[in-house]
Write an enzyme that holds these catalytic residues in place. Structure first.
Site: not given
Length: 311
Positions: A48, A217, A221
């Protein structure tokens, strides 16, 4: 934070809503002219980050800093980008997100060599299956996902704010707010709320007890989203720097998972899901650009997905 996020979280957390976002909501192409502007993309040599770098340059960006762990891999990416976009200045700078000293050195270099940064997209991140602590001697031993995805990312964000809000050298130039986009994830909808209530947040996130890599994870976030909401509400005016979170969705071709899953059945399911509904890195990177370029002051402190402010 997006005003309706807390009211729509249950709906957005459903598997049906996830599939709708992945398959039925298009990610808009971003247009514009970034001539004369300077941008930083972290983790920019693959996936990305590289797709984002390429799209920024396609909008006539003048100067791009690829902030990477591996200078060798970064230089290879820069050669490819420079060949495709000879008009731009593409540089590779070292940035080790496990090291506060590396982050400070990177920002110090920004101040001494750049003066002003128009866009910063903090894309670097990872996911681990097993509990591991940072090995960098200059960093307090903390779980790596927590360190890289949250603690180091917000440290870098805070240090970049002054240079993102700096004025242009020309006295008659109209001031345009800098843009700071941190990369998030819609997996925040699936965080285990009971775990968050059981003990202090950072203590829970830094514990090896019952460690689950995917849960870690998601939590990292969520912390990013909470930080950006607080930062935007209490500390940073959108008149100086517009700060938001971009959620690219589930994407193929990313390299943030550093180790394979030992459970072959689980790995097969995840791989199949990514293959069937995953977006391309190019589609995911469009969300970054939508957040960092198209969205205005209304996005300050909010989460962006499919080019729109979430819920």
């Amino acid at each position: 934070m997006s005003d309706e996020l807390k009211d729509n979280a249950a709906k957005e957390a459903s598997f049906g809503a996830f599939l709708t976002r992945q398959l039925m909501k298009s990610v808009p192409a971003v247009t514009g002219n970034l001539d004369g502007k300077v941008a930083i993309v972290t983790g920019a040599n693959v996936g990305l980050g590289l797709a984002c770098a390429r799209q920024l340059l396609s909008l006539q960006l003048s100067h791009l800093i690829l902030a990477v762990r591996s200078l060798r891999k970064g230089e290879a990416a820069a050669l490819e980008l420079q060949a495709s976009f000879p008009h731009a200045r593409v540089e590779v700078w070292a940035l080790e997100m496990e090291s506060y000293a590396s982050i400070q050195a990177f920002v110090s270099r920004c101040h001494s060599e750049l003066g002003r940064v128009d866009i910063a997209i903090l894309n670097a991140g990872l996911a681990l299956k097993r509990f591991q602590t940072c090995t960098n001697p200059q960093t307090t031993p903390r779980e790596i996902t927590l360190q890289v995805n949250f603690l180091s990312t917000v440290f870098l964000a805070l240090l970049l704010l002054p240079i993102l809000g700096a004025k242009k050298e020309k006295k008659d130039a109209v001031f345009i707010p800098g843009r700071l986009t941190l990369v998030g994830s819609d997996t925040v909808y699936w965080v285990n709320a009971r775990e968050l209530k059981s003990r202090p947040l950072l203590q829970a996130a830094n514990s090896s007890e019952g460690f689950d890599g995917f849960e870690q994870y998601k939590m990292s976030k969520l912390f990013v989203l909470m930080f950006v909401a607080k930062l935007a509400r209490d500390l940073v005016s959108p008149d100086q720097v517009i700060v938001n979170v971009a959620c690219p969705g589930l994407c193929k071709g990313t390299a943030f998972v550093r180790e394979p899953d030992s459970n072959w059945a689980k790995q097969a399911i995840v791989s199949s899901l990514i293959r069937l509904v995953g977006r391309t890195p190019e589609q995911g990177a469009r969300v970054y650009l939508a957040a960092a370029i198209l969205q205005g002051p209304k996005s300050h402190g909010s989460m962006i997905s499919e080019g729109d402010i979430l819920p």
